[in-house]
Design an enzyme around this catalytic site. Structure first.
Site, PDB file in Angstrom:
ATOM      1  N   ASP A  90      -1.791   4.291  -4.616  1.00  0.00           N
ATOM      2  CA  ASP A  90      -2.782   3.185  -3.749  1.00  0.00           C
ATOM      3  C   ASP A  90      -2.065   1.784  -3.415  1.00  0.00           C
ATOM      4  O   ASP A  90      -1.881   1.262  -2.508  1.00  0.00           O
ATOM      5  CB  ASP A  90      -4.352   3.095  -4.111  1.00  0.00           C
ATOM      6  CG  ASP A  90      -4.953   2.387  -3.288  1.00  0.00           C
ATOM      7  OD1 ASP A  90      -5.143   2.822  -1.734  1.00  0.00           O
ATOM      8  OD2 ASP A  90      -5.707   1.432  -3.493  1.00  0.00           O
ATOM      9  N   ARG A 143      18.347  14.235  12.666  1.00  0.00           N
ATOM     10  CA  ARG A 143      18.514  15.302  11.989  1.00  0.00           C
ATOM     11  C   ARG A 143      19.851  15.578  11.078  1.00  0.00           C
ATOM     12  O   ARG A 143      19.974  16.699  10.638  1.00  0.00           O
ATOM     13  CB  ARG A 143      18.765  16.493  13.389  1.00  0.00           C
ATOM     14  CG  ARG A 143      17.311  16.509  14.030  1.00  0.00           C
ATOM     15  CD  ARG A 143      17.267  17.477  15.107  1.00  0.00           C
ATOM     16  NE  ARG A 143      17.494  18.995  14.609  1.00  0.00           N
ATOM     17  CZ  ARG A 143      17.448  20.099  15.491  1.00  0.00           C
ATOM     18  NH1 ARG A 143      17.544  19.713  16.602  1.00  0.00           N
ATOM     19  NH2 ARG A 143      17.461  21.098  14.992  1.00  0.00           N
ATOM     20  N   HIS A 145       0.770  -1.254  -0.055  1.00  0.00           N
ATOM     21  CA  HIS A 145      -0.190   0.112   0.140  1.00  0.00           C
ATOM     22  C   HIS A 145       1.059   1.119  -0.038  1.00  0.00           C
ATOM     23  O   HIS A 145       1.582   1.445   0.738  1.00  0.00           O
ATOM     24  CB  HIS A 145      -0.829   0.206   1.492  1.00  0.00           C
ATOM     25  CG  HIS A 145      -1.650   1.029   1.330  1.00  0.00           C
ATOM     26  ND1 HIS A 145      -2.827   1.540   0.472  1.00  0.00           N
ATOM     27  CD2 HIS A 145      -1.709   2.284   2.049  1.00  0.00           C
ATOM     28  CE1 HIS A 145      -3.362   2.676   0.763  1.00  0.00           C
ATOM     29  NE2 HIS A 145      -2.732   2.880   1.733  1.00  0.00           N
ATOM     30  N   GLY A 190       2.869   4.960   4.225  1.00  0.00           N
ATOM     31  CA  GLY A 190       2.307   5.587   5.383  1.00  0.00           C
ATOM     32  C   GLY A 190       0.977   5.366   5.609  1.00  0.00           C
ATOM     33  O   GLY A 190       0.068   4.745   4.548  1.00  0.00           O
ATOM     34  N   SER A 191       0.360   5.584   6.779  1.00  0.00           N
ATOM     35  CA  SER A 191      -0.934   5.284   7.049  1.00  0.00           C
ATOM     36  C   SER A 191      -2.033   5.838   6.143  1.00  0.00           C
ATOM     37  O   SER A 191      -1.702   6.744   5.513  1.00  0.00           O
ATOM     38  CB  SER A 191      -1.462   5.215   8.744  1.00  0.00           C
ATOM     39  OG  SER A 191      -1.091   7.105   8.906  1.00  0.00           O
ATOM     40  N   SER A 192      -3.142   5.272   5.896  1.00  0.00           N
ATOM     41  CA  SER A 192      -4.162   5.859   5.159  1.00  0.00           C
ATOM     42  C   SER A 192      -4.736   7.220   5.693  1.00  0.00           C
ATOM     43  O   SER A 192      -4.902   7.415   6.783  1.00  0.00           O
ATOM     44  CB  SER A 192      -5.442   4.938   5.256  1.00  0.00           C
ATOM     45  OG  SER A 192      -6.480   5.474   4.596  1.00  0.00           O
ATOM     46  N   GLY A 193      -4.779   8.285   4.766  1.00  0.00           N
ATOM     47  CA  GLY A 193      -5.194   9.504   5.011  1.00  0.00           C
ATOM     48  C   GLY A 193      -3.893  10.504   5.579  1.00  0.00           C
ATOM     49  O   GLY A 193      -4.078  11.594   5.715  1.00  0.00           O
ATOM     50  N   VAL A 194      -2.671   9.985   5.535  1.00  0.00           N
ATOM     51  CA  VAL A 194      -1.773  10.917   5.920  1.00  0.00           C
ATOM     52  C   VAL A 194      -1.194  11.838   4.886  1.00  0.00           C
ATOM     53  O   VAL A 194      -0.452  12.748   5.099  1.00  0.00           O
ATOM     54  CB  VAL A 194      -0.521  10.059   6.188  1.00  0.00           C
ATOM     55  CG1 VAL A 194       0.315   9.508   4.989  1.00  0.00           C
ATOM     56  CG2 VAL A 194       0.476  10.711   7.136  1.00  0.00           C
ATOM     57  N   GLY A 195      -1.653  11.617   3.688  1.00  0.00           N
ATOM     58  CA  GLY A 195      -1.333  12.536   2.370  1.00  0.00           C
ATOM     59  C   GLY A 195      -0.415  11.927   1.464  1.00  0.00           C
ATOM     60  O   GLY A 195       0.215  13.058   0.577  1.00  0.00           O
ATOM     61  N   LYS A 196      -0.467  10.724   1.088  1.00  0.00           N
ATOM     62  CA  LYS A 196       0.352  10.015   0.177  1.00  0.00           C
ATOM     63  C   LYS A 196      -0.067  10.613  -1.341  1.00  0.00           C
ATOM     64  O   LYS A 196       0.694  10.982  -1.922  1.00  0.00           O
ATOM     65  CB  LYS A 196       0.558   8.953   0.230  1.00  0.00           C
ATOM     66  CG  LYS A 196       1.008   8.221   1.506  1.00  0.00           C
ATOM     67  CD  LYS A 196       0.753   6.724   1.366  1.00  0.00           C
ATOM     68  CE  LYS A 196      -0.384   5.899   1.551  1.00  0.00           C
ATOM     69  NZ  LYS A 196      -1.257   6.191   2.457  1.00  0.00           N
ATOM     70  N   SER A 197      -1.260  10.552  -1.466  1.00  0.00           N
ATOM     71  CA  SER A 197      -1.699  10.809  -2.867  1.00  0.00           C
ATOM     72  C   SER A 197      -1.768  12.205  -3.223  1.00  0.00           C
ATOM     73  O   SER A 197      -1.552  12.632  -4.197  1.00  0.00           O
ATOM     74  CB  SER A 197      -3.196  10.299  -3.010  1.00  0.00           C
ATOM     75  OG  SER A 197      -3.352   8.846  -2.868  1.00  0.00           O
ATOM     76  N   GLU A 231      -6.293   8.974  -6.629  1.00  0.00           N
ATOM     77  CA  GLU A 231      -7.470   9.204  -5.810  1.00  0.00           C
ATOM     78  C   GLU A 231      -7.157  10.431  -4.783  1.00  0.00           C
ATOM     79  O   GLU A 231      -6.265  10.446  -3.962  1.00  0.00           O
ATOM     80  CB  GLU A 231      -7.692   8.036  -4.876  1.00  0.00           C
ATOM     81  CG  GLU A 231      -9.043   8.317  -3.842  1.00  0.00           C
ATOM     82  CD  GLU A 231      -9.268   7.161  -2.816  1.00  0.00           C
ATOM     83  OE1 GLU A 231     -10.225   7.284  -1.968  1.00  0.00           O
ATOM     84  OE2 GLU A 231      -8.411   6.203  -3.111  1.00  0.00           O
TER      85      GLU A 231
END
Length: 312
Positions: free
Chosen positions: A178, A244, A139, A154-161, A203
């Site tokens: 996706d 850092r 994913h 990254g987790s769903s909704g984190v802003g990948k797309s 998406e």
């Protein structure tokens, strides 16, 4: 791993089936190794790799022509086993009658092509290695950034797309959104692509499905790309200590290949597209032997050592 049969070879390389189609059994090809049965033509079948595609070229056929009629029939009967997925004849040569009869009895497809034997062997091997390579799905998003295949997870909704869309607008190319299908073509080589159902699609929450190629042109997409770098997006955690300097390199393992992994914390105000661009360029520089973190560390050590000498 997908199943490959002689039908796929016929379609890919424009090969002709020269024996009786009703008698043929299209068996699965289990390996990308190609056999040129020279020793077998001489009668030595002790280590005959029957499960491989058997490629007959000018050398094998010229030796076969010098055999007696009884030996010719014997060699072809022993060559065509119930495990043999296909026999391929190169250079447009005429298949022997004994081969056709033996292949019909055991259901082995006999294919003929016009390519030279060495070229035929090379192309068959490349095709089979690609199709038979181990495959998995992850994913995430795969983007071609300055020639580096960058997989964003990254987790769903984190802003990948959304980040992928920003990168496409900046001139980079989308490979998959996706779901990324990953296959290991060689040791240390991972190639990613999108499933056919969602190829070139992106998406965006609130907008829905968009076609990147239609909106931004054919130059904004590509069908597959070798993966070089993984960037994991995670929500910023105030209690977590993030790297850092960049001296410690984290990796993830997919099949037998280690991929460099960078963890990027996400919070409002951070321009992720620019940061990922810089990460890709910095990764490329590291592969060229230029490591800014190590150079800084060396400078710092030099300054510390010079300061200690002055104290004395």
């Amino acid at each position: 791993m997908s199943e490959v049969t002689a039908k796929d070879l016929m379609k890919e390389f424009n090969l002709d089936l020269v024996n009786d189609e009703e008698s043929v059994t299209y068996r699965s090809i289990p390996t990308s190794d190609i056999s040129r049965p020279g020793m077998e033509m001489a009668g030595y079948f002790t280590y005959y790799p029957a499960e491989r595609i058997q490629l007959l070229g000018k050398t094998e056929m010229s030796f076969y022509d010098k055999l007696s009629e009884a030996d010719k029939k014997d060699r072809m009967e022993r060559l065509c086993t119930y495990d043999t997925p296909a026999i391929v004849i190169s250079r447009g040569m005429e298949p022997p009658k004994d081969l056709i009869e033996s292949a019909n009895r055991t259901g082995v497809p006999v294919l003929a092509g016009n390519l030279k034997t060495t070229r035929m062997s090379s192309q068959l091997t490349t095709f089979l290695e690609s199709r038979l390579a181990p495959m998995t799905a992850i994913h995430g998003v795969l983007i071609d950034i300055y020639g580096i295949g960058v997989m964003i997870t990254g987790s769903s909704g984190v802003g990948k797309s959304e980040t992928a869309l920003d990168l496409v607008r900046r001139g980079h190319r989308l490979v998959a959104d996706d779901s990324v299908e990953i296959r290991q073509e060689h040791d240390g080589v991972l190639v990613g692509q999108a499933p056919d159902l969602i190829r070139h699609l992106l998406e965006i929450r609130g907008i829905g499905i968009i076609n990147v190629m239609t909106l931004f042109g054919a130059g904004a997409v590509r069908n597959f790309k070798r993966i070089g770098l993984t960037i994991d997006l995670e929500t910023w955690d105030q209690k977590k200590q993030y790297d850092r300097l960049g001296l410690d390199e984290e990796t993830i393992k997919i099949f037998d290949t280690d991929l460099t992994k960078i963890t990027l914390p996400v919070r409002p105000g951070r321009n992720l597209a620019v940061i990922i661009e810089v990460a890709a360029m910095n990764f490329r520089l590291k592969r060229m032997g230029i490591n800014a973190a190590e150079q800084f560390s060396e400078r710092l050590n030099t300054v510390i050592e010079d300061g200690e000498q002055e104290d004395f």
